[in-house]
Design a protein around this motif. Structure first.
Motif, PDB file in Angstrom:
ATOM      1  N   ASN A   1      -1.409   7.134  -4.390  1.00  0.00           N
ATOM      2  CA  ASN A   1      -1.129   7.617  -5.340  1.00  0.00           C
ATOM      3  C   ASN A   1      -0.576   7.664  -6.601  1.00  0.00           C
ATOM      4  OD1 ASN A   1      -1.505   9.847  -3.811  1.00  0.00           O
ATOM      5  ND2 ASN A   1       0.390  10.005  -2.648  1.00  0.00           N
ATOM      6  N   LYS A   2      -0.656   6.750  -7.639  1.00  0.00           N
ATOM      7  CA  LYS A   2      -0.305   5.927  -8.517  1.00  0.00           C
ATOM      8  C   LYS A   2      -1.499   5.799  -9.211  1.00  0.00           C
ATOM      9  CE  LYS A   2       4.092   2.859  -7.702  1.00  0.00           C
ATOM     10  NZ  LYS A   2       4.682   2.082  -7.940  1.00  0.00           N
ATOM     11  N   GLU A   3      -1.853   5.633 -10.153  1.00  0.00           N
ATOM     12  CA  GLU A   3      -2.534   6.083 -11.051  1.00  0.00           C
ATOM     13  C   GLU A   3      -2.662   4.990 -12.731  1.00  0.00           C
ATOM     14  OE1 GLU A   3      -3.914  10.063 -12.593  1.00  0.00           O
ATOM     15  OE2 GLU A   3      -3.886  10.947 -10.370  1.00  0.00           O
ATOM     16  N   SER A   4      -3.508   5.155 -13.377  1.00  0.00           N
ATOM     17  CA  SER A   4      -3.889   3.773 -14.253  1.00  0.00           C
ATOM     18  C   SER A   4      -4.719   4.195 -15.140  1.00  0.00           C
ATOM     19  CB  SER A   4      -3.478   2.330 -14.099  1.00  0.00           C
ATOM     20  OG  SER A   4      -4.291   2.054 -13.801  1.00  0.00           O
ATOM     21  N   ILE A   5      -4.595   3.863 -16.439  1.00  0.00           N
ATOM     22  CA  ILE A   5      -5.818   4.097 -17.534  1.00  0.00           C
ATOM     23  C   ILE A   5      -5.669   3.283 -18.144  1.00  0.00           C
ATOM     24  CG2 ILE A   5      -4.726   5.731 -19.198  1.00  0.00           C
ATOM     25  CD1 ILE A   5      -6.772   7.400 -19.528  1.00  0.00           C
ATOM     26  N   VAL A   6      -6.385   2.218 -18.958  1.00  0.00           N
ATOM     27  CA  VAL A   6      -6.872   1.697 -19.811  1.00  0.00           C
ATOM     28  C   VAL A   6      -7.142   2.353 -21.346  1.00  0.00           C
ATOM     29  CG1 VAL A   6      -7.207  -0.348 -20.900  1.00  0.00           C
ATOM     30  CG2 VAL A   6      -6.701  -0.373 -18.736  1.00  0.00           C
ATOM     31  N   LEU A   7      -6.731   2.537 -22.514  1.00  0.00           N
ATOM     32  CA  LEU A   7      -6.885   3.127 -24.058  1.00  0.00           C
ATOM     33  C   LEU A   7      -6.798   1.411 -24.946  1.00  0.00           C
ATOM     34  CD1 LEU A   7      -4.566   5.589 -24.112  1.00  0.00           C
ATOM     35  CD2 LEU A   7      -7.071   5.650 -23.391  1.00  0.00           C
ATOM     36  N   ASP A   8      -8.156   1.837 -25.810  1.00  0.00           N
ATOM     37  CA  ASP A   8      -7.810   1.245 -26.985  1.00  0.00           C
ATOM     38  C   ASP A   8      -7.445   1.867 -27.906  1.00  0.00           C
ATOM     39  OD1 ASP A   8      -8.902  -0.703 -28.857  1.00  0.00           O
ATOM     40  OD2 ASP A   8     -11.062  -0.122 -29.179  1.00  0.00           O
TER      41      ASP A   8
ATOM     42  N   LEU B   1       0.519  -1.220  -0.175  1.00  0.00           N
ATOM     43  CA  LEU B   1      -0.176   0.056  -0.144  1.00  0.00           C
ATOM     44  C   LEU B   1       0.759   1.362   0.371  1.00  0.00           C
ATOM     45  CD1 LEU B   1      -2.775  -1.088   2.945  1.00  0.00           C
ATOM     46  CD2 LEU B   1      -3.032  -1.239   0.141  1.00  0.00           C
ATOM     47  N   SER B   2       1.830   1.220   0.661  1.00  0.00           N
ATOM     48  CA  SER B   2       2.425   2.512   0.916  1.00  0.00           C
ATOM     49  C   SER B   2       3.703   2.624  -0.691  1.00  0.00           C
ATOM     50  CB  SER B   2       3.571   2.144   1.239  1.00  0.00           C
ATOM     51  OG  SER B   2       4.774   1.647   1.939  1.00  0.00           O
ATOM     52  N   ILE B   3       4.212   1.971  -1.364  1.00  0.00           N
ATOM     53  CA  ILE B   3       4.543   2.265  -2.313  1.00  0.00           C
ATOM     54  C   ILE B   3       3.931   2.308  -3.680  1.00  0.00           C
ATOM     55  CG2 ILE B   3       6.864   0.801  -1.603  1.00  0.00           C
ATOM     56  CD1 ILE B   3       5.749  -1.461  -3.550  1.00  0.00           C
TER      57      ILE B   3
END
Length: 62
Positions: A32-39, A27-29
């Motif tokens: 604040n990360k974000e991700s996205i899936v794109l076609d 959880l600590s590392i």
């Protein structure tokens, strides 16, 4: 440093484990990360990618 921990392999603590049994270290590392899936086969997906890449420091393709 806790027993069993090394700078590259911290010991997983049971204290503070969430209901989903995710380690505190994970959880600590990953906060604040974000991700996205794109076609990328669609025009809309390619447009979004082009806008994001203009401001990105890193692009990781999987």
């Amino acid at each position: 440093m806790p027993r069993g921990a090394t700078p590259w392999n911290p010991r997983y603590e049971r204290r503070g484990v969430s209901r989903d049994q995710v380690s505190t270290y994970y959880l600590s590392i990953n906060r604040n990360k974000e991700s996205i899936v794109l076609d990328l086969k669609s025009d809309g997906g390619r447009d979004v990618l082009a806008r994001l890449v203009r401001h990105a420091d890193v692009l990781v393709e999987n």
